[in-house]
Write a protein that holds these residues in place. Structure first.
Motif, mmCIF file in Angstrom:
data_model
loop_
_atom_site.group_PDB
_atom_site.id
_atom_site.type_symbol
_atom_site.label_atom_id
_atom_site.label_comp_id
_atom_site.label_asym_id
_atom_site.label_seq_id
_atom_site.Cartn_x
_atom_site.Cartn_y
_atom_site.Cartn_z
ATOM 1 N N GLY A 1 -7.620 -6.718 -1.364
ATOM 2 C CA GLY A 1 -9.051 -6.559 -1.600
ATOM 3 C C GLY A 1 -9.431 -5.119 -1.383
ATOM 4 O O GLY A 1 -8.580 -4.237 -1.215
ATOM 5 N N ASN A 2 -10.712 -4.862 -1.365
ATOM 6 C CA ASN A 2 -11.219 -3.508 -1.182
ATOM 7 C C ASN A 2 -11.393 -3.245 0.306
ATOM 8 O O ASN A 2 -12.301 -3.785 0.942
ATOM 9 C CB ASN A 2 -12.545 -3.342 -1.929
ATOM 10 N N TYR A 3 -10.536 -2.387 0.860
ATOM 11 C CA TYR A 3 -10.578 -2.118 2.296
ATOM 12 C C TYR A 3 -11.899 -1.490 2.710
ATOM 13 O O TYR A 3 -12.406 -1.739 3.797
ATOM 14 C CB TYR A 3 -9.413 -1.213 2.683
ATOM 15 N N THR A 4 -12.474 -0.668 1.861
ATOM 16 C CA THR A 4 -13.744 -0.003 2.182
ATOM 17 C C THR A 4 -14.902 -0.704 1.489
ATOM 18 O O THR A 4 -15.879 -0.071 1.077
ATOM 19 C CB THR A 4 -13.691 1.477 1.783
ATOM 20 N N ALA B 1 -13.551 5.718 6.867
ATOM 21 C CA ALA B 1 -12.838 5.351 5.640
ATOM 22 C C ALA B 1 -13.831 5.306 4.475
ATOM 23 O O ALA B 1 -14.969 4.863 4.654
ATOM 24 C CB ALA B 1 -12.177 3.985 5.822
ATOM 25 N N PRO B 2 -13.432 5.819 3.303
ATOM 26 C CA PRO B 2 -12.065 6.135 2.859
ATOM 27 C C PRO B 2 -11.582 7.555 3.137
ATOM 28 O O PRO B 2 -10.529 7.944 2.634
ATOM 29 C CB PRO B 2 -12.163 5.907 1.350
ATOM 30 N N LEU B 3 -12.331 8.342 3.911
ATOM 31 C CA LEU B 3 -11.886 9.704 4.201
ATOM 32 C C LEU B 3 -10.796 9.721 5.256
ATOM 33 O O LEU B 3 -9.945 10.616 5.256
ATOM 34 C CB LEU B 3 -13.074 10.555 4.660
ATOM 35 N N SER B 4 -10.829 8.780 6.180
ATOM 36 C CA SER B 4 -9.805 8.694 7.214
ATOM 37 C C SER B 4 -9.571 7.231 7.552
ATOM 38 O O SER B 4 -10.528 6.461 7.668
ATOM 39 C CB SER B 4 -10.248 9.459 8.467
ATOM 40 N N TYR B 5 -8.307 6.857 7.694
ATOM 41 C CA TYR B 5 -7.937 5.488 8.054
ATOM 42 C C TYR B 5 -7.257 5.494 9.416
ATOM 43 O O TYR B 5 -6.557 6.443 9.776
ATOM 44 C CB TYR B 5 -6.981 4.888 7.019
ATOM 45 N N LEU B 6 -7.472 4.441 10.160
ATOM 46 C CA LEU B 6 -6.847 4.290 11.472
ATOM 47 C C LEU B 6 -5.898 3.096 11.420
ATOM 48 O O LEU B 6 -6.325 1.963 11.219
ATOM 49 C CB LEU B 6 -7.898 4.070 12.551
ATOM 50 N N GLN B 7 -4.604 3.376 11.588
ATOM 51 C CA GLN B 7 -3.604 2.316 11.603
ATOM 52 C C GLN B 7 -3.210 2.011 13.040
ATOM 53 O O GLN B 7 -2.996 2.915 13.853
ATOM 54 C CB GLN B 7 -2.374 2.680 10.782
ATOM 55 N N THR B 8 -3.087 0.726 13.344
ATOM 56 C CA THR B 8 -2.758 0.265 14.686
ATOM 57 C C THR B 8 -1.589 -0.704 14.636
ATOM 58 O O THR B 8 -1.553 -1.591 13.779
ATOM 59 C CB THR B 8 -3.965 -0.442 15.330
ATOM 60 N N ALA C 1 -4.752 3.964 1.372
ATOM 61 C CA ALA C 1 -5.148 2.662 1.907
ATOM 62 C C ALA C 1 -4.229 1.556 1.412
ATOM 63 O O ALA C 1 -3.900 0.621 2.145
ATOM 64 C CB ALA C 1 -6.592 2.354 1.529
ATOM 65 N N SER C 2 -3.791 1.646 0.154
ATOM 66 C CA SER C 2 -2.955 0.587 -0.411
ATOM 67 C C SER C 2 -1.549 0.595 0.167
ATOM 68 O O SER C 2 -0.825 -0.400 0.067
ATOM 69 C CB SER C 2 -2.890 0.731 -1.940
ATOM 70 N N SER C 3 -1.133 1.717 0.780
ATOM 71 C CA SER C 3 0.225 1.789 1.319
ATOM 72 C C SER C 3 0.274 1.500 2.810
ATOM 73 O O SER C 3 1.350 1.506 3.395
ATOM 74 C CB SER C 3 0.808 3.184 1.059
ATOM 75 N N LEU D 1 -3.665 -1.843 7.700
ATOM 76 C CA LEU D 1 -4.727 -1.290 8.513
ATOM 77 C C LEU D 1 -5.473 -2.361 9.274
ATOM 78 O O LEU D 1 -5.558 -3.517 8.850
ATOM 79 C CB LEU D 1 -5.724 -0.529 7.633
ATOM 80 N N GLY D 2 -6.023 -1.965 10.408
ATOM 81 C CA GLY D 2 -6.945 -2.848 11.096
ATOM 82 C C GLY D 2 -8.236 -2.947 10.309
ATOM 83 O O GLY D 2 -8.518 -2.125 9.435
ATOM 84 N N PRO D 3 -9.042 -3.977 10.565
ATOM 85 C CA PRO D 3 -10.327 -4.102 9.866
ATOM 86 C C PRO D 3 -11.129 -2.813 9.957
ATOM 87 O O PRO D 3 -11.165 -2.151 10.996
ATOM 88 C CB PRO D 3 -11.025 -5.248 10.606
ATOM 89 N N ASN D 4 -11.748 -2.439 8.847
ATOM 90 C CA ASN D 4 -12.462 -1.172 8.755
ATOM 91 C C ASN D 4 -13.672 -1.162 9.690
ATOM 92 O O ASN D 4 -14.519 -2.043 9.641
ATOM 93 C CB ASN D 4 -12.914 -0.958 7.302
ATOM 94 N N SER D 5 -13.718 -0.168 10.569
ATOM 95 C CA SER D 5 -14.889 0.005 11.429
ATOM 96 C C SER D 5 -15.931 0.792 10.651
ATOM 97 O O SER D 5 -15.803 2.002 10.461
ATOM 98 C CB SER D 5 -14.504 0.765 12.709
ATOM 99 N N VAL D 6 -16.938 0.096 10.164
ATOM 100 C CA VAL D 6 -17.925 0.728 9.297
ATOM 101 C C VAL D 6 -19.130 1.149 10.111
ATOM 102 O O VAL D 6 -19.358 0.684 11.229
ATOM 103 C CB VAL D 6 -18.356 -0.220 8.164
ATOM 104 N N ASN D 7 -19.899 2.048 9.552
ATOM 105 C CA ASN D 7 -21.140 2.485 10.172
ATOM 106 C C ASN D 7 -22.266 2.287 9.170
ATOM 107 O O ASN D 7 -22.239 2.855 8.073
ATOM 108 C CB ASN D 7 -21.066 3.954 10.576
#
Length: 431
Positions: free
Chosen positions: A266-269, A333-340, A360-362, A365-371
């Motif tokens: 799906g669309n991560y962002t 995100a999509p400017l920066s992603y945090l992988q855990t 993002a597709s590679s 990622l953890g669920p996107n922390s949006v603002n």
């Protein structure tokens, strides 16, 4: 006529004095990463200070029985780089003109303020290791985070793909008209109105990312990996049999990715957009272009003998939406992603290492922390406060005045943000 032109600023900066020798990543050889640390050449608009350097990751060891715990190595100023710079130059221009005409003391003026705020987003591109002992997990049941580190077993490892630095710019323009009118020898009126035009904070560097319901689609929501026992049992008998499974396809990956997003599902962002890029409006919110704030006041000599006076006033004041209400949008995100990844050994993290800059597709990622700052449709109400007061004072002689009064304050349209700080000046005068 009075004219003022001024420049002021606040800044705080932190620099290493040893050219990164005490923070260089080479001090601990063989530290794994999930993907390469960006090179200094990728710093771009961040500048030399807030850009990329080859620094150590951060380490934390949790609470340890009989030994000190917490963070044995962390950068207290932030994790964006080995050094840090945050500054806010302010340019102000003000003109006030006054004129006495008969019983009227007239005053008018204008005020223009230009602000820039430069601040790094503090995304930890160098990585963050956690060695937290956990008696409920056989692999982590050591009673000591330091022992976990010696064994090469992490409780969690995180790394951001990039960091950013925003350069927010905004203007305040205000003008006012005021009349101090001596109606007669016993009554004086203060009548005035101040007009406000305040632009929202927008990022010249284009790093603000906003999330809105209008851009979110349920159909585009990605799937999350679920915990699953690799042998098909209802209960996992050891940590080695726990894996993360795609609920749709049944494909499994390391248990460290339980709760993370399934790539390309799906669309991560979903719902997010970068402001000021690809035709998107650069403003995080909108307000009416001009707001009027009237103020009135009076003073009345009650007995006409100059000893007893009644004074009162009412005023409306506006405060701008302060920066911390919008600065959290920087570098998401999509400017920066945090992988855990959780519960992985150093060797396992090494096995997960990507050799190229990720997308993002590679990544898993953890669920996107949006603002979510403010919606784009409609105008945001102005942060407002009303002040009113009435008092009576009497000169009882011998240089002594007795006063009794009532003060009223009402604030409304207040942003519900715990970090919010503001300062207001209470006055019944327009200026």
């Amino acid at each position: 006529n009075e004219v003022t032109v001024a420049e002021s600023w606040n800044t705080w900066s932190y620099y290493t004095t040893d050219n990164y020798a005490s923070e260089d990543r080479g001090l601990i050889p063989g530290l794994p990463t999930l993907f390469p640390v960006p090179p200094p050449s990728a710093s771009g608009a961040q500048g030399l200070v807030n850009g990329y350097t080859n620094i150590l990751p951060t380490f934390s060891f949790g609470s340890t029985l009989g030994l000190p715990g917490g963070s044995a190595y962390s950068r207290s100023v932030g994790t964006s780089s080995g050094t840090y710079e945050n500054f806010n130059p302010i340019h102000t221009y003000q003109d006030n003109i006054s004129k006495v005409i008969g019983h009227h003391a007239l005053k008018a003026g204008a005020y223009l303020e230009k602000n820039n705020k430069v601040q790094p987003a503090n995304k930890n591109y160098a990585g963050a290791f956690q060695f937290n002992a956990n008696s409920g997990n056989p692999v982590l049941n050591t009673n000591s985070g330091y022992v976990l580190a010696l064994l090469g077993q992490t409780s969690q490892y995180q790394q951001a793909t990039a960091t950013t630095t925003f350069n927010a710019q905004y203007y305040n323009f205000e003008f006012y008209l005021q009349d101090n009118w001596k109606v007669n020898r016993r009554l004086t009126l203060d009548l005035g109105v101040r007009f406000y035009h305040q632009t929202p904070q927008y990022d010249i560097n284009g790093t603000f990312v906003n999330w809105t319901t209008a851009n979110w689609s349920a159909a585009a929501a990605p799937r999350l990996y679920q915990p699953f026992c690799s042998n098909g049992a209802a209960t996992c008998t050891s940590a080695n049999t726990l894996v993360a499974r795609d609920p749709l396809t049944g494909a499994t990956v390391s248990s460290g990715f339980v709760g993370s997003v399934v790539p390309n599902s799906g669309n991560y962002t979903n719902g997010s957009q970068v402001l000021g890029v690809n035709g998107v409006n650069q403003d995080p919110y909108h307000q009416t272009p001009l707001a009027a704030a009237p103020r009135i006041g009076f003073a009345y000599d009650l007995m006409g003998d100059g000893k007893t006076a009644i004074r009162g006033g009412w005023g409306l004041f506006y405060d701008r939406l302060q920066g911390n209400d919008v600065y959290a949008m920087g570098g998401n995100a999509p400017l920066s992603y945090l992988q855990t990844v959780t519960g992985q050994s150093i060797a396992q993290i090494n096995a997960l290492t990507a050799t190229t800059a990720p997308t993002a597709s590679s990544l898993i990622l953890g669920p996107n922390s949006v603002n979510q700052s403010f919606p784009f449709s409609g105008n945001i109400p102005r942060d407002s406060v009303q002040n009113a007061s009435v008092s009576i004072e009497h000169n009882i002689g011998k240089g002594t005045i007795v006063t009794i009064g009532y003060q009223f304050d009402r604030s409304y349209n207040q942003p519900m943000n715990g970090d919010r700080k503001s300062t207001r000046l209470n006055s019944s005068h327009a200026n």
